[in-house]
Design a protein around this motif. Structure first.
Motif, PDB file in Angstrom:
ATOM      1  N   ARG A 226       0.805  -1.220   0.000  1.00  0.00           N
ATOM      2  CA  ARG A 226       0.000   0.000   0.000  1.00  0.00           C
ATOM      3  C   ARG A 226       0.846   1.282   0.000  1.00  0.00           C
ATOM      4  O   ARG A 226       0.344   2.360  -0.290  1.00  0.00           O
ATOM      5  CB  ARG A 226      -0.942  -0.013   1.198  1.00  0.00           C
ATOM      6  N   ASP A 227       2.124   1.149   0.323  1.00  0.00           N
ATOM      7  CA  ASP A 227       3.013   2.311   0.342  1.00  0.00           C
ATOM      8  C   ASP A 227       3.460   2.624  -1.090  1.00  0.00           C
ATOM      9  O   ASP A 227       4.245   1.888  -1.689  1.00  0.00           O
ATOM     10  CB  ASP A 227       4.235   2.019   1.223  1.00  0.00           C
ATOM     11  N   GLU A 228       2.942   3.697  -1.644  1.00  0.00           N
ATOM     12  CA  GLU A 228       3.239   4.038  -3.045  1.00  0.00           C
ATOM     13  C   GLU A 228       4.722   4.310  -3.268  1.00  0.00           C
ATOM     14  O   GLU A 228       5.266   4.003  -4.335  1.00  0.00           O
ATOM     15  CB  GLU A 228       2.411   5.261  -3.471  1.00  0.00           C
ATOM     16  N   LYS A 229       5.396   4.858  -2.267  1.00  0.00           N
ATOM     17  CA  LYS A 229       6.832   5.118  -2.411  1.00  0.00           C
ATOM     18  C   LYS A 229       7.611   3.808  -2.497  1.00  0.00           C
ATOM     19  O   LYS A 229       8.567   3.696  -3.277  1.00  0.00           O
ATOM     20  CB  LYS A 229       7.336   5.961  -1.238  1.00  0.00           C
ATOM     21  N   VAL A 231       6.401   0.942  -3.606  1.00  0.00           N
ATOM     22  CA  VAL A 231       6.092   0.356  -4.913  1.00  0.00           C
ATOM     23  C   VAL A 231       6.948   1.004  -5.997  1.00  0.00           C
ATOM     24  O   VAL A 231       7.522   0.308  -6.849  1.00  0.00           O
ATOM     25  CB  VAL A 231       4.591   0.521  -5.249  1.00  0.00           C
ATOM     26  N   ALA A 232       7.043   2.312  -5.959  1.00  0.00           N
ATOM     27  CA  ALA A 232       7.844   3.031  -6.966  1.00  0.00           C
ATOM     28  C   ALA A 232       9.310   2.612  -6.898  1.00  0.00           C
ATOM     29  O   ALA A 232       9.971   2.428  -7.934  1.00  0.00           O
ATOM     30  CB  ALA A 232       7.702   4.540  -6.755  1.00  0.00           C
ATOM     31  N   LYS A 233       9.818   2.432  -5.683  1.00  0.00           N
ATOM     32  CA  LYS A 233      11.213   2.017  -5.493  1.00  0.00           C
ATOM     33  C   LYS A 233      11.438   0.609  -6.044  1.00  0.00           C
ATOM     34  O   LYS A 233      12.442   0.349  -6.718  1.00  0.00           O
ATOM     35  CB  LYS A 233      11.561   2.080  -4.010  1.00  0.00           C
ATOM     36  N   LEU A 234      10.498  -0.302  -5.775  1.00  0.00           N
ATOM     37  CA  LEU A 234      10.616  -1.674  -6.264  1.00  0.00           C
ATOM     38  C   LEU A 234      10.550  -1.711  -7.783  1.00  0.00           C
ATOM     39  O   LEU A 234      11.324  -2.428  -8.440  1.00  0.00           O
ATOM     40  CB  LEU A 234       9.501  -2.548  -5.673  1.00  0.00           C
ATOM     41  N   GLU A 235       9.635  -0.958  -8.367  1.00  0.00           N
ATOM     42  CA  GLU A 235       9.487  -0.975  -9.818  1.00  0.00           C
ATOM     43  C   GLU A 235      10.703  -0.355 -10.508  1.00  0.00           C
ATOM     44  O   GLU A 235      11.115  -0.799 -11.590  1.00  0.00           O
ATOM     45  CB  GLU A 235       8.202  -0.253 -10.224  1.00  0.00           C
ATOM     46  N   GLU A 236      11.295   0.635  -9.880  1.00  0.00           N
ATOM     47  CA  GLU A 236      12.519   1.222 -10.425  1.00  0.00           C
ATOM     48  C   GLU A 236      13.621   0.174 -10.459  1.00  0.00           C
ATOM     49  O   GLU A 236      14.370   0.059 -11.452  1.00  0.00           O
ATOM     50  CB  GLU A 236      12.948   2.416  -9.562  1.00  0.00           C
ATOM     51  N   ALA A 237      13.717  -0.619  -9.388  1.00  0.00           N
ATOM     52  CA  ALA A 237      14.734  -1.670  -9.331  1.00  0.00           C
ATOM     53  C   ALA A 237      14.418  -2.801 -10.312  1.00  0.00           C
ATOM     54  O   ALA A 237      15.323  -3.379 -10.921  1.00  0.00           O
ATOM     55  CB  ALA A 237      14.824  -2.227  -7.912  1.00  0.00           C
TER      56      ALA A 237
END
Length: 499
Positions: A226-229, A231-237
């Motif tokens: 649920r933490d959008e930050k 999720v964004a960090k994981l998708e960047e990786a």
């Protein structure tokens, strides 16, 4: 960022196992987070480790669901298994490629595709998790519905198509959270066979050529992050956008009731995963209820009164964790050894301690406290009574746990509201006890009782326990003594007195 599919994944640099092409060997009713983090994970590992060479076709069980999203990602999704294992923090990522597609049978072309799979030579397994309400017979369903609205109705249609095509029977793995899920599912299918007049030959084929397995599933699956930050960090990786990210705890076990030869037909033993075929699933259900769930209910109410708020913090406290360990090792496990291997029970208890110490999950004690009257009866009472029967004395920790339950429901009662019974915690804040209304009204009516009067009233309430517990020698006096200790010295000191 591009959305996950096979082409995007290949360009992302992902180096894990992926199987793009394989025949559909599994038809799965349900496409939610749990099945994708549990059943589909085990089949994915089986493709890698056991050469299963099979794909799973998901079936959306109701009209609204994830079909379009799953198919847009070509069945791919990222699974994170997180937790504590042998005391070590684990955060494991795996892209699951076992899913072939998702079908919405309320769409005519997808319904036809489901029936095409039903009649195929490759199909060997049908799995399901359609919620506890999913296994239900609805006489309003008609054979000519495309599809029948109930899951057992859909399954009957699928099996009839397979029977008419002259194909072999399948293994049905029911994962719904009800007792004897496989047997209850078969009962519903037989009701539809009779209602729809599908014939004795089909009924015989269903009951003799197919194996309906009751199963026990055990993995906590929070699902979406649920933490959008984060999720964004994981998708960047990862190098891709994933609408279907799924999260489960690292622990997972699947107990399947069936004949021993099923172990060779299913791929799990060869894959080395924590899936086991057993002759009777009920002892393993007792293991889960009494050790995992019983541990929760056994210590959380007193721990909350002692000032703790989440499970993980309790595991870092020597007194509370020591109380739980003694309760499990000396009082609960000994009542289960007649039906299960003691090493197996000890290993399961050790895994429970890891699960409670999960660094990724803030499991609140108040959420566990819901409906503790029926929970204590179902989860702790069998161990409590069997311990007494076996040892002819009271179990120290379970008796204290019973006192803690009473204390939690009667601690400086403030008022009874629509939301529940408002009590006051020793550290000053109020909390609301949630339970059946009759149980809350009982405690409110007894709010001015002395400890001795309250204990006698609670233990004598046969609606709570189906018996008068005051008749157990020494119990009323000991629970009263424990309750007084909790009230005067605090729950943590009361727990410490058991060690």
């Amino acid at each position: 960022m591009e959305q996950l599919n096979y082409d995007v994944l290949s360009r992302s640099g992902y180096e894990g196992f992926i199987q793009k092409d394989a025949p559909v060997k599994v038809l799965q009713f349900g496409e939610g987070n749990f099945l994708r983090a549990f059943v589909d994970y085990f089949f994915d590992i089986s493709n890698e480790k056991a050469g299963f060479n099979g794909k799973v076709a998901l079936v959306q069980p109701i009209a609204q669901g994830l079909t379009d999203l799953i198919n847009k990602q070509e069945g791919l999704y990222t699974l994170y298994l997180r937790g504590s294992e042998n005391g070590q923090k684990v955060d494991m990522k795996r892209v699951i490629s076992a899913v072939d597609c998702c079908l919405n049978p309320y769409n005519k072309s997808d319904y036809d595709k489901m029936m095409e799979i039903a009649a195929s030579d490759d199909l060997d397994i049908i799995a399901s998790n359609t919620t506890e309400a999913g296994i239900a017979y609805d006489p309003a369903c008609n054979f000519t519905d495309t599809p029948a609205s109930s899951f057992p109705g859909k399954l009957t249609q699928v099996l009839y198509t397979r029977f008419k095509a002259g194909k072999k029977g399948v293994v049905v793995l029911s994962c719904e959270l009800i007792d004897n899920n496989g047997k209850e599912l078969l009962k519903c299918v037989n009701q539809y066979i009779d209602q729809w007049k599908l014939g004795d030959d089909f009924k015989t084929w269903v009951n003799t050529e197919n194996i309906f397995c009751s199963t026990l599933v055990d993995r906590i699956v929070p699902g979406r992050i649920r933490d959008e930050k984060e999720v964004a960090k994981l998708e960047e990786a990862n190098g891709y956008h994933d609408e279907l990210i799924d999260v489960g705890e690292i622990f997972g076990v699947w107990i399947i009731e069936g004949p021993q030869e099923l172990e060779d037909r299913l791929p799990f033993k060869k894959a080395g995963v924590n899936v086991h075929v057993v002759p009777d699933v009920m002892p393993y259900k007792h293991r889960k209820v009494r050790i995992l769930n019983g541990a929760h209910t056994g210590f959380v109410l007193g721990a909350y009164l002692a000032g703790f708020d989440i499970v993980r913090d309790c595991m870092h406290n020597e007194t509370v964790s020591g109380f739980m360990n003694k309760m499990l090792n000396e009082e609960v496990i000994p009542t289960l050894v007649d039906h299960l291997d003691e090493n197996d029970l000890n290993n399961f208890a050790a895994a429970v301690k890891d699960r409670f110490n999960n660094p990724f999950v803030n499991h609140e004690l108040m959420s566990i406290s819901l409906n503790s009257t029926s929970k204590w009866k179902a989860r702790n009472m069998p161990s409590f009574l069997q311990y007494i029967d076996k040892n002819h004395k009271l179990p120290t920790c379970l008796t204290m746990s019973l006192a803690a339950y009473i204390a939690f429901y009667s601690n400086d009662v403030q008022e009874l509201t629509e939301a529940g019974l408002v009590c006051k915690r020793p550290k000053g804040n109020t909390y609301t006890v949630s339970d059946d209304r009759w149980a809350l009204e009982f405690y409110y009516e007894h709010r001015n009782d002395s400890d001795k009067e309250l204990v006698a009233a609670v233990l004598g309430n046969e609606k709570m326990w189906d018996q008068d517990l005051n008749k157990i020698e020494g119990l009323t006096e000991k629970v009263t003594e424990n309750l007084h200790l909790i009230r005067t010295e605090g729950a943590e000191k009361a727990y410490a007195s058991c060690l």
